[in-house]
Design a protein around this motif. Structure first.
Motif, PDB file in Angstrom:
ATOM      1  N   UNK A   1       0.696  -1.125   0.074  1.00  0.00           N
ATOM      2  CA  UNK A   1      -0.102  -0.012   0.111  1.00  0.00           C
ATOM      3  C   UNK A   1       0.726   1.386  -0.017  1.00  0.00           C
ATOM      4  N   UNK A   2       1.792   1.329   1.011  1.00  0.00           N
ATOM      5  CA  UNK A   2       2.594   2.319   0.864  1.00  0.00           C
ATOM      6  C   UNK A   2       3.477   2.770  -0.300  1.00  0.00           C
ATOM      7  N   UNK A   3       4.090   1.669  -0.786  1.00  0.00           N
ATOM      8  CA  UNK A   3       4.852   1.648  -1.974  1.00  0.00           C
ATOM      9  C   UNK A   3       4.002   2.129  -3.300  1.00  0.00           C
ATOM     10  N   UNK A   4       2.932   1.463  -3.370  1.00  0.00           N
ATOM     11  CA  UNK A   4       1.917   1.833  -4.438  1.00  0.00           C
ATOM     12  C   UNK A   4       1.636   3.405  -4.536  1.00  0.00           C
ATOM     13  N   UNK A   5       1.636   4.035  -3.068  1.00  0.00           N
ATOM     14  CA  UNK A   5       1.251   5.511  -3.050  1.00  0.00           C
ATOM     15  C   UNK A   5       2.589   6.143  -3.125  1.00  0.00           C
ATOM     16  N   UNK A   6       3.910   5.620  -3.407  1.00  0.00           N
ATOM     17  CA  UNK A   6       5.131   6.448  -3.160  1.00  0.00           C
ATOM     18  C   UNK A   6       5.432   7.031  -2.048  1.00  0.00           C
ATOM     19  N   UNK A   7       4.879   6.367  -0.979  1.00  0.00           N
ATOM     20  CA  UNK A   7       5.106   6.702   0.467  1.00  0.00           C
ATOM     21  C   UNK A   7       6.030   6.025   1.078  1.00  0.00           C
ATOM     22  N   UNK A   8       6.915   6.638   1.997  1.00  0.00           N
ATOM     23  CA  UNK A   8       7.616   5.871   2.975  1.00  0.00           C
ATOM     24  C   UNK A   8       7.026   4.839   3.970  1.00  0.00           C
ATOM     25  N   UNK A   9       7.315   3.727   3.555  1.00  0.00           N
ATOM     26  CA  UNK A   9       6.534   2.565   4.616  1.00  0.00           C
ATOM     27  C   UNK A   9       6.776   2.918   6.353  1.00  0.00           C
ATOM     28  N   UNK A  10       5.875   2.347   6.765  1.00  0.00           N
ATOM     29  CA  UNK A  10       5.805   2.372   8.451  1.00  0.00           C
ATOM     30  C   UNK A  10       7.161   1.784   8.932  1.00  0.00           C
ATOM     31  N   UNK A  11       7.959   1.826   9.712  1.00  0.00           N
ATOM     32  CA  UNK A  11       8.851   1.194  10.507  1.00  0.00           C
ATOM     33  C   UNK A  11      10.153   1.035   9.611  1.00  0.00           C
TER      34      UNK A  11
ATOM     35  N   UNK B   1      18.509   3.385   5.892  1.00  0.00           N
ATOM     36  CA  UNK B   1      17.057   3.437   5.475  1.00  0.00           C
ATOM     37  C   UNK B   1      16.860   3.676   4.034  1.00  0.00           C
ATOM     38  N   UNK B   2      17.718   4.413   3.453  1.00  0.00           N
ATOM     39  CA  UNK B   2      17.704   4.532   1.970  1.00  0.00           C
ATOM     40  C   UNK B   2      18.048   3.456   1.228  1.00  0.00           C
ATOM     41  N   UNK B   3      19.103   2.591   1.547  1.00  0.00           N
ATOM     42  CA  UNK B   3      19.234   1.536   0.848  1.00  0.00           C
ATOM     43  C   UNK B   3      18.045   0.473   0.961  1.00  0.00           C
ATOM     44  N   UNK B   4      17.516   0.498   2.105  1.00  0.00           N
ATOM     45  CA  UNK B   4      16.455  -0.342   2.435  1.00  0.00           C
ATOM     46  C   UNK B   4      15.092  -0.064   1.610  1.00  0.00           C
ATOM     47  N   UNK B   5      14.782   1.086   1.737  1.00  0.00           N
ATOM     48  CA  UNK B   5      13.945   1.812   0.803  1.00  0.00           C
ATOM     49  C   UNK B   5      13.920   1.386  -0.639  1.00  0.00           C
ATOM     50  N   UNK B   6      15.318   1.705  -1.103  1.00  0.00           N
ATOM     51  CA  UNK B   6      15.512   1.397  -2.480  1.00  0.00           C
ATOM     52  C   UNK B   6      15.279  -0.008  -2.910  1.00  0.00           C
ATOM     53  N   UNK B   7      15.600  -1.088  -2.005  1.00  0.00           N
ATOM     54  CA  UNK B   7      15.614  -2.496  -2.051  1.00  0.00           C
ATOM     55  C   UNK B   7      14.019  -2.777  -2.218  1.00  0.00           C
ATOM     56  N   UNK B   8      13.234  -2.313  -1.357  1.00  0.00           N
ATOM     57  CA  UNK B   8      11.853  -2.442  -1.199  1.00  0.00           C
ATOM     58  C   UNK B   8      11.155  -2.105  -2.693  1.00  0.00           C
ATOM     59  N   UNK B   9      11.597  -0.644  -3.075  1.00  0.00           N
ATOM     60  CA  UNK B   9      10.903  -0.257  -4.229  1.00  0.00           C
ATOM     61  C   UNK B   9      11.281  -1.087  -5.570  1.00  0.00           C
ATOM     62  N   UNK B  10      12.419  -1.576  -5.578  1.00  0.00           N
ATOM     63  CA  UNK B  10      12.942  -2.545  -6.458  1.00  0.00           C
ATOM     64  C   UNK B  10      12.147  -3.694  -6.535  1.00  0.00           C
ATOM     65  N   UNK B  11      11.901  -4.366  -5.744  1.00  0.00           N
ATOM     66  CA  UNK B  11      10.941  -5.641  -5.383  1.00  0.00           C
ATOM     67  C   UNK B  11       9.754  -5.397  -5.949  1.00  0.00           C
ATOM     68  N   UNK B  12       9.135  -4.129  -5.426  1.00  0.00           N
ATOM     69  CA  UNK B  12       7.902  -3.862  -5.877  1.00  0.00           C
ATOM     70  C   UNK B  12       7.810  -3.591  -7.142  1.00  0.00           C
ATOM     71  N   UNK B  13       8.687  -3.225  -8.254  1.00  0.00           N
ATOM     72  CA  UNK B  13       8.640  -2.953  -9.399  1.00  0.00           C
ATOM     73  C   UNK B  13       8.630  -4.412 -10.299  1.00  0.00           C
ATOM     74  N   UNK B  14       8.839  -5.291  -9.636  1.00  0.00           N
ATOM     75  CA  UNK B  14       8.881  -6.661 -10.332  1.00  0.00           C
ATOM     76  C   UNK B  14       7.882  -7.431  -9.775  1.00  0.00           C
ATOM     77  N   UNK B  15       6.890  -7.030  -9.148  1.00  0.00           N
ATOM     78  CA  UNK B  15       5.790  -7.790  -8.627  1.00  0.00           C
ATOM     79  C   UNK B  15       5.097  -8.629  -9.523  1.00  0.00           C
ATOM     80  N   UNK B  16       4.938  -8.393 -10.895  1.00  0.00           N
ATOM     81  CA  UNK B  16       4.449  -8.918 -12.002  1.00  0.00           C
ATOM     82  C   UNK B  16       5.018 -10.366 -12.263  1.00  0.00           C
ATOM     83  N   UNK B  17       6.184 -10.671 -11.798  1.00  0.00           N
ATOM     84  CA  UNK B  17       7.167 -11.760 -12.045  1.00  0.00           C
ATOM     85  C   UNK B  17       6.797 -13.118 -11.067  1.00  0.00           C
ATOM     86  N   UNK B  18       6.346 -12.401  -9.895  1.00  0.00           N
ATOM     87  CA  UNK B  18       6.183 -13.306  -8.596  1.00  0.00           C
ATOM     88  C   UNK B  18       5.426 -14.505  -9.038  1.00  0.00           C
TER      89      UNK B  18
END
Length: 376
Positions: free
Chosen positions: A160-170, A182-199
């Protein structure tokens, strides 16, 4: 040990005053072992815990894992035994969350488990985060190398947060636990989110390969009927902790196994607002109650179900013994019958305390008034 235990025995028809004979690690029809009078106590099938991650606090009582994981596992073993658990599934993450939930630690955990002597019968479960696509090959190799019998698919990505382009909680706390900024962790989450269609396709292929190895497959936190039906289509037949009644009903209609959390029953409901486990038990939508994050919870949940009038003791105990054993294909335990493993628990019905636990006829825990009977 060869023993003849006399007390109130929980059998197929309920409690009866009777005797259980143990010899060679098995329950036998008639044996010549030492008599132990357990009158006033209940003799029950040992608990089979289908999912528990309470061992994490034994491996890392403070931030950062212990250097010797074996010492933590042995402490966990003692708690399992004191909780009446004779067979335990230890649920270890294989996740982008890193730290104790990361792939490196999962491998350390499995290696430590293989070399640590445990009184309890232990089965590892690996919980794969489905969006960790770049680690699928490594995951499959780890499952094969360590003969992991049970895999569960998780998705904890903050969609939900990633779809809205928001910083996820916690995010900051999660990043610290993972060893990332925190920056590297957010970048990882965003990269995985962009590939969700492969899952979906990747999960289906992995599930097919794991099934061919005979691995039990489960999904975690199914949100609705569509989610459960999707998992079933991928060959995933165990539904762990469904969040809604609709998901549980879909699992039952499809012939899938349903695992619920015992702490949910002890608490009187879900801490996150999901469906109450007791309601699902009452509706017949449960095959196994698991400790989840608290090993004493299964015994506590059984008594809570009886006290609340949800079901009788025999039906409740079946959810922590025979039900999970059947789900895991363990036909040699979960009941008291000649020929089965001597996996037993002795409980004081007045205090509801576990007085003794036997795993394949060997004592893993004994205390209090029950111990006094054995010492006579």
């Amino acid at each position: 040990m060869d023993l003849r235990l006399s007390g109130e025995v929980l059998g197929a028809g309920g409690f009866v005053e009777g005797r259980v004979d143990l010899s060679g690690g098995r329950i036998v029809g008639a044996g010549g072992g030492r008599d132990v009078d357990l009158s006033g106590f209940w003799i029950l099938p040992g608990l089979v815990d289908a999912h528990g991650d309470g061992f994490e606090r034994h491996l890392a009582p403070r931030r950062g894992a212990m250097r010797d994981l074996g010492q933590g596992l042995m402490a966990c073993d003692a708690e399992l035994a004191a909780s009446g658990i004779t067979t335990a599934v230890l649920a270890q993450f294989f996740s982008w969350e890193g730290g104790m939930r990361g792939p490196d630690f999962a491998q350390r955990f499995l290696e430590a488990l293989e070399r640590t002597p445990m009184a309890t019968a232990i089965f590892p479960q690996l919980r794969l985060e489905t969006h960790l696509l770049d680690e699928y090959s490594r995951f499959a190799a780890v499952v094969a190398a360590h003969d992991v019998p049970y895999v569960v698919f998780n998705d904890h990505l903050p969609h939900t947060a990633l779809a809205k382009g928001k910083r996820p909680p916690r995010l900051t706390g999660q990043a610290l636990k993972s060893g990332r900024s925190p920056e590297a962790h957010l970048a990882l989450l965003e990269e995985m989110f962009t590939r969700r269609g492969e899952v979906p396709g990747r999960v289906a292929a992995l599930a097919r390969d794991l099934r061919a190895r005979g691995v039990h497959l489960g999904s975690h936190d199914d949100r609705d009927a569509a989610a459960r039906e999707g998992w079933r289509a991928a060959g995933v037949s165990i539904c762990e902790f469904p969040e809604t009644r609709a998901a549980a009903e879909a699992a039952r209609e499809g012939g899938d196994f349903i695992v619920l959390g015992a702490p949910n029953i002890v608490r009187g409901g879900s801490h996150s607002g999901n469906v109450a486990a007791a309601d699902l038990v009452e509706a017949g939508l449960c095959d196994a109650l698991a400790s989840d994050y608290h090993y004493p919870a299964p015994v506590q949940a059984v008594f809570r179900l009886v006290e609340d009038g949800v079901c009788d003791f025999q039906a409740a105990w079946r959810l922590v013994s025979e039900g999970p054993a059947r789900m895991l294909g363990l036909r040699d335990r979960g009941r008291i019958a000649p020929g089965l493993r001597a996996d037993l628990v002795v409980i004081d019905p007045q205090t509801k305390r576990v007085g003794a636990t036997f795993v394949a006829g060997r004592v893993s825990h004994m205390t209090g008034r029950v111990a006094e009977r054995f010492m006579r």
